[in-house]
Design a protein around this motif. Structure first.
Motif, short mmCIF file in Angstrom:
data_model
loop_
_atom_site.label_atom_id
_atom_site.label_comp_id
_atom_site.label_asym_id
_atom_site.label_seq_id
_atom_site.Cartn_x
_atom_site.Cartn_y
_atom_site.Cartn_z
N GLU A 29 -8.61 -21.97 -7.26
CA GLU A 29 -7.26 -21.63 -7.29
C GLU A 29 -6.68 -22.02 -8.61
N ILE A 30 -6.95 -23.29 -8.87
CA ILE A 30 -6.48 -23.93 -10.32
C ILE A 30 -7.15 -23.51 -11.41
N LEU A 31 -8.47 -23.54 -11.22
CA LEU A 31 -9.30 -22.84 -12.43
C LEU A 31 -8.88 -21.68 -12.87
N ASN A 32 -8.63 -20.80 -11.96
CA ASN A 32 -8.12 -19.22 -12.13
C ASN A 32 -6.83 -19.07 -12.71
N ALA A 33 -6.25 -20.11 -12.63
CA ALA A 33 -4.49 -19.91 -12.73
C ALA A 33 -4.19 -20.40 -14.27
N VAL A 34 -5.26 -21.08 -14.81
CA VAL A 34 -4.99 -21.46 -16.40
C VAL A 34 -5.72 -20.54 -17.34
N ASN A 35 -5.06 -20.60 -18.60
CA ASN A 35 -5.58 -19.61 -19.77
C ASN A 35 -6.78 -20.43 -20.41
N TYR A 36 -7.06 -21.55 -20.54
CA TYR A 36 -8.23 -22.00 -21.09
C TYR A 36 -8.59 -23.40 -20.37
N VAL A 37 -9.95 -23.75 -19.94
CA VAL A 37 -10.54 -24.69 -19.45
C VAL A 37 -11.33 -25.55 -20.48
N CYS A 38 -11.13 -26.96 -20.99
CA CYS A 38 -11.79 -27.36 -21.67
C CYS A 38 -13.22 -27.69 -21.30
N TRP A 39 -14.34 -27.86 -22.22
CA TRP A 39 -15.64 -27.99 -22.06
C TRP A 39 -16.10 -29.77 -22.03
N SER A 40 -15.11 -30.26 -22.61
CA SER A 40 -15.73 -31.69 -22.88
C SER A 40 -15.30 -32.33 -21.59
N ARG A 41 -16.32 -33.52 -21.45
CA ARG A 41 -16.37 -34.35 -20.17
C ARG A 41 -16.48 -33.40 -18.75
N ARG A 42 -16.97 -32.25 -18.79
CA ARG A 42 -17.02 -31.75 -17.43
C ARG A 42 -17.96 -32.29 -16.61
N GLN A 43 -19.26 -32.99 -17.30
CA GLN A 43 -20.29 -33.49 -16.44
C GLN A 43 -20.39 -34.83 -15.83
N GLU A 44 -19.07 -35.44 -16.40
CA GLU A 44 -18.49 -36.67 -15.88
C GLU A 44 -18.41 -36.53 -14.24
N HIS A 45 -19.06 -37.82 -13.75
CA HIS A 45 -18.88 -38.15 -12.30
C HIS A 45 -18.58 -39.61 -11.83
N LYS A 46 -17.34 -39.92 -12.28
CA LYS A 46 -16.87 -41.50 -12.11
C LYS A 46 -15.56 -41.42 -11.54
N PRO A 47 -15.17 -42.51 -10.79
CA PRO A 47 -13.77 -42.59 -10.47
C PRO A 47 -12.85 -42.62 -11.52
N HIS A 48 -11.60 -42.05 -11.16
CA HIS A 48 -10.60 -42.05 -12.20
C HIS A 48 -9.16 -42.07 -11.33
N VAL A 49 -8.40 -42.88 -11.87
CA VAL A 49 -7.28 -43.04 -10.91
C VAL A 49 -5.77 -42.55 -11.79
N PRO A 50 -4.90 -42.06 -11.14
CA PRO A 50 -3.73 -41.82 -11.67
C PRO A 50 -3.19 -43.12 -12.67
N SER A 51 -2.19 -42.69 -13.29
CA SER A 51 -1.70 -43.95 -14.27
C SER A 51 -0.50 -44.70 -13.27
N SER A 52 -0.47 -45.80 -13.73
CA SER A 52 0.93 -46.69 -13.22
C SER A 52 2.15 -45.84 -13.66
N ILE A 53 3.11 -45.72 -13.10
CA ILE A 53 4.67 -45.15 -13.46
C ILE A 53 5.41 -46.15 -13.29
#
Length: 189
Positions: free
Chosen positions: A151-175
């Motif tokens: 749903e999100i992939l189809n809703a945008v105009n451009y999807v960046c190619w960089s770092r698509r292969q990554e599979h590692k933990p990422h967490v949101p920022s502190s706010i």
């Protein structure tokens, strides 16, 4: 596709008012020109999020962060210098961004990225970029490209190619919100 071509395509898309999906210093983000009211409205629609809930902006430098506010208090710089993980600050008296990006109290959430791709993207775009997690509101954030819904992939105009292969933990920022009165509120650790 090279990183440079990817960034050039993403910048061109945002300059035309489009919405992109891109890797950031935290999770994958939905982004657009933070100064374009119509583009910001598209992001709210994609996320199915009420525009009373503010979005975060990403910038590449102290100078660009400073251009988003009438005044950046010294404590904000101290906080950012001491941060050990990506940290978003919410400051009062936002300027030079789309009005539908500014919270009802006049504040704006901004993070300076040091991750190479998103930093270069912000530098090349020369304006703040919206950076909200690549998910519909209420659903889990997309840590990696493979976590992003169709749903999100189809809703945008451009999807960046960089770092698509990554599979590692990422967490949101502190706010952290810094009030006019010097009050510090941790919104997310």
């Amino acid at each position: 596709m090279t990183k440079e071509e990817d960034i050039r395509n993403a910048v061109e898309c945002m300059r035309k008012g489009g919405v992109i999906l891109y890797p950031t210093d935290t999770v994958w983000g939905i982004g657009c020109d933070a100064t374009n009211k119509e583009a910001v409205a598209k992001v709210y629609a994609i996320k199915k999020r009420d525009d009373s809930k503010a979005l975060i902006c990403l910038v590449d430098s102290d100078a660009r962060l400073q251009r988003c506010f009438r005044n950046v208090p010294a404590v904000a710089w101290e906080l950012l210098d001491a941060a050990v993980k990506p940290t978003t600050v919410i400051l009062d008296d936002a300027v030079n961004v789309a009005e539908n990006l500014v919270a009802e109290d006049g504040s704006l959430a901004v993070r300076i990225t040091n991750e190479p791709f998103s930093k270069e993207l912000c530098f090349r775009f020369q304006k703040p970029i919206v950076s909200t997690s690549a998910n519909v509101s209420g659903e889990p954030a997309a840590a990696n490209y493979g976590d992003i819904s169709e749903e999100i992939l189809n809703a945008v105009n451009y999807v960046c190619w960089s770092r698509r292969q990554e599979h590692k933990p990422h967490v949101p920022s502190s706010i952290i919100k810094l009030g006019r009165d010097g009050e510090v509120t941790v919104i997310r650790k």
